[in-house]
Design a protein around this motif. Structure first.
Motif, mmCIF file in Angstrom:
data_model
loop_
_atom_site.group_PDB
_atom_site.id
_atom_site.type_symbol
_atom_site.label_atom_id
_atom_site.label_comp_id
_atom_site.label_asym_id
_atom_site.label_seq_id
_atom_site.Cartn_x
_atom_site.Cartn_y
_atom_site.Cartn_z
ATOM 1 N N ASP A 1 3.157 3.069 -5.453
ATOM 2 C CA ASP A 1 3.997 2.436 -5.950
ATOM 3 C C ASP A 1 4.455 1.414 -4.858
ATOM 4 O OD1 ASP A 1 4.859 3.906 -3.822
ATOM 5 O OD2 ASP A 1 7.170 4.366 -4.396
ATOM 6 N N THR A 2 3.603 0.648 -4.292
ATOM 7 C CA THR A 2 3.875 -0.500 -3.304
ATOM 8 C C THR A 2 3.001 -1.583 -3.788
ATOM 9 O OG1 THR A 2 3.716 -1.286 -1.057
ATOM 10 C CG2 THR A 2 2.026 0.599 -1.749
ATOM 11 N N GLU A 3 3.632 -2.769 -3.838
ATOM 12 C CA GLU A 3 2.946 -4.125 -4.494
ATOM 13 C C GLU A 3 2.235 -4.845 -3.388
ATOM 14 O OE1 GLU A 3 6.003 -6.435 -5.886
ATOM 15 O OE2 GLU A 3 6.730 -5.047 -7.664
ATOM 16 N N GLU A 4 2.551 -4.242 -2.168
ATOM 17 C CA GLU A 4 1.805 -5.025 -1.077
ATOM 18 C C GLU A 4 0.294 -4.439 -0.926
ATOM 19 O OE1 GLU A 4 4.648 -3.113 -0.399
ATOM 20 O OE2 GLU A 4 6.039 -4.865 -0.585
ATOM 21 N N ILE A 5 0.110 -3.395 -1.523
ATOM 22 C CA ILE A 5 -1.232 -2.703 -1.019
ATOM 23 C C ILE A 5 -2.003 -2.737 -2.418
ATOM 24 C CG2 ILE A 5 -2.199 -0.371 -0.391
ATOM 25 C CD1 ILE A 5 -0.174 -0.019 1.278
ATOM 26 N N LEU A 6 -3.386 -3.164 -2.398
ATOM 27 C CA LEU A 6 -4.388 -2.898 -3.241
ATOM 28 C C LEU A 6 -5.403 -1.698 -3.098
ATOM 29 C CD1 LEU A 6 -5.428 -6.977 -3.694
ATOM 30 C CD2 LEU A 6 -3.778 -5.580 -5.009
ATOM 31 N N VAL A 7 -5.474 -0.922 -3.949
ATOM 32 C CA VAL A 7 -6.507 0.239 -4.007
ATOM 33 C C VAL A 7 -7.785 -0.165 -4.500
ATOM 34 C CG1 VAL A 7 -6.749 2.619 -4.525
ATOM 35 C CG2 VAL A 7 -4.661 1.743 -4.146
ATOM 36 N N GLU A 8 -8.918 -0.033 -3.702
ATOM 37 C CA GLU A 8 -10.463 -0.543 -4.040
ATOM 38 C C GLU A 8 -11.473 0.420 -3.809
ATOM 39 O OE1 GLU A 8 -9.515 -5.229 -3.045
ATOM 40 O OE2 GLU A 8 -10.635 -3.867 -1.410
ATOM 41 N N GLU A 9 -12.531 0.164 -4.455
ATOM 42 C CA GLU A 9 -13.778 0.980 -4.421
ATOM 43 C C GLU A 9 -13.379 2.480 -4.618
ATOM 44 O OE1 GLU A 9 -16.494 -0.404 -4.101
ATOM 45 O OE2 GLU A 9 -16.120 -2.332 -3.737
ATOM 46 N N THR A 10 -12.840 2.817 -5.568
ATOM 47 C CA THR A 10 -12.399 4.285 -5.880
ATOM 48 C C THR A 10 -13.331 5.212 -6.177
ATOM 49 O OG1 THR A 10 -11.677 3.844 -8.171
ATOM 50 C CG2 THR A 10 -10.081 3.407 -6.303
ATOM 51 N N ASP A 11 -14.584 4.836 -6.651
ATOM 52 C CA ASP A 11 -15.523 5.689 -7.073
ATOM 53 C C ASP A 11 -16.257 6.675 -6.072
ATOM 54 O OD1 ASP A 11 -15.437 4.983 -9.642
ATOM 55 O OD2 ASP A 11 -17.139 3.775 -9.625
ATOM 56 N N ARG A 12 -16.453 5.944 -4.795
ATOM 57 C CA ARG A 12 -17.001 7.031 -3.636
ATOM 58 C C ARG A 12 -16.191 7.022 -2.586
ATOM 59 N NH1 ARG A 12 -20.858 3.900 -1.120
ATOM 60 N NH2 ARG A 12 -21.905 5.883 -0.469
ATOM 61 N N LEU A 13 -16.392 8.298 -2.094
ATOM 62 C CA LEU A 13 -15.295 8.716 -0.984
ATOM 63 C C LEU A 13 -15.532 7.782 0.055
ATOM 64 C CD1 LEU A 13 -13.446 11.082 -0.057
ATOM 65 C CD2 LEU A 13 -15.638 12.249 0.845
ATOM 66 N N GLU A 14 -16.763 7.449 0.622
ATOM 67 C CA GLU A 14 -16.924 6.726 1.822
ATOM 68 C C GLU A 14 -16.323 5.130 1.839
ATOM 69 O OE1 GLU A 14 -19.225 8.576 0.421
ATOM 70 O OE2 GLU A 14 -19.552 10.118 1.809
ATOM 71 N N THR A 15 -16.167 4.749 0.549
ATOM 72 C CA THR A 15 -15.830 3.193 0.396
ATOM 73 C C THR A 15 -14.532 3.186 -0.116
ATOM 74 O OG1 THR A 15 -16.696 3.137 -1.746
ATOM 75 C CG2 THR A 15 -18.147 2.675 -0.051
ATOM 76 N N PHE A 16 -13.699 4.282 -0.352
ATOM 77 C CA PHE A 16 -12.366 4.102 -0.943
ATOM 78 C C PHE A 16 -11.563 3.710 -0.054
ATOM 79 C CE2 PHE A 16 -8.799 7.257 -2.394
ATOM 80 C CZ PHE A 16 -8.269 6.136 -3.193
#
Length: 326
Positions: free
Chosen positions: A97-112
């Motif tokens: 719920d924070t607009e300042e943060i982007l979540v990326e590379e969600t498929d793999r654990l090591e790159t999440f």
């Protein structure tokens, strides 16, 4: 006509039987898929942060066999029931719920990972970030907003067992991963002439890997809001992912070479623009607690020209040259 009717009747029967067969197959597939998904109750335990107030929480399950992650979204902070394909997982949850943060590379654990969003405007100045002078050595750093809140939790070995008849339950205990900073500048000359003021801090972390909480290595400059306080001072507080290779405010041997410049920008009542750079590296590196207080003494702002209006310095940033005791 009789011949045509005799041909149509068998064809109609074939279509009806085929349709019934397809419908039955869909039901069987639905039942089969349903039995593969195991009901599980997710509970978020906020014992470490009883006042946490996330509007939404995201849960990512990473299968141990390497398949892409599965995401579940919960409204509020409590959790809820989900349906999970049978298997073993690593679970990572965070507030979403924070607009300042982007979540990326969600498929793999090591790159999440999470990454701070680009900052296009400076708080307090209503001015684009590209319009202000950058700190020495930080000209190439991306300008990124400071995060406001980020809770994270990881659990390994989560097992969705299709052989059990009871609803499986698991509890996740999020922790706050952000560092907290405060700054105070004492003895600000001519503070009554300040129309608007803002600041930036260079050498900060721009992203974090969520599987272990380490930083991604990208260095950014963060714009900050500071306000007059106690008559002759400027102060402000903000959050950060950290700096110098760590998610908390501490250093790590040779990686602690990042330079940190705190820059103050002030627009006076006559429209003139002034800025000053403070080197705050030693104060930034002096703590490993996740809390950092920066204390600065003196800011020699000039006095605004009487009557306001136009003057030769409007539109141009002028540096304040002063000797600051540290």
């Amino acid at each position: 006509m009789m011949t045509l009717s005799r041909c149509l009747i068998p064809l109609i029967l074939i279509v009806i039987l085929a349709s019934a067969g397809c419908q039955r197959q869909q039901e069987l597939c639905f039942d089969h898929d349903r039995h593969e998904r195991i009901p599980m109750d997710v509970e978020f335990d906020w014992s470490d942060h009883p006042d946490a107030d996330p509007a939404t929480m995201s849960l990512y399950l990473f299968p141990e066999d390497g398949r892409p992650s599965i995401r579940y979204e919960f409204e509020g902070r409590d959790g809820g029931r989900i349906l999970v394909p049978a298997g073993r997982y690593t679970a990572i949850a965070l507030n979403s719920d924070t607009e300042e943060i982007l979540v990326e590379e969600t498929d793999r654990l090591e790159t999440f990972r999470v990454r701070l969003r680009d900052a296009n405007e400076l708080q307090g100045l209503s001015m684009r970030s590209s319009e202000v002078p950058r700190a020495p050595g930080a000209e190439g750093e991306r300008m990124a907003y400071a995060p406001t809140k980020l809770w994270r939790v990881r659990t390994d070995g989560l097992f969705a067992d299709e052989g059990t008849e009871e609803v499986q339950k698991f509890r996740l205990r999020p922790t706050d991963v952000l560092c907290r900073y405060s700054v105070r500048i004492d003895s600000v000359a001519n503070i009554g002439d300040v129309q608007s003021v803002s600041a930036t801090l260079s050498g900060m972390a721009g992203g974090m890997l969520l599987h272990d909480g380490t930083l991604t290595g990208e260095i950014v400059t963060i714009p900050l809001e500071i306000t007059p306080s106690e008559g002759v001072s400027l102060s402000g507080t903000w959050m950060s992912l950290g700096h110098c290779g760590h998610s908390r405010c501490r250093t790590n041997g040779d990686s602690a070479q990042e330079k940190h410049i705190f820059t103050v920008y002030a627009v006076l009542a006559d429209g003139s623009r002034w800025y000053h750079n403070y080197t705050v590296t030693e104060q930034m590196h002096a703590t490993d607690s996740g809390e950092c207080e920066i204390i600065l003494d003196r800011l020699e702002l000039p006095k605004a020209m009487s009557g306001g209006g136009f003057n030769i310095s409007i539109g141009e940033w002028q540096t304040i040259t002063q000797l600051i005791p540290m």
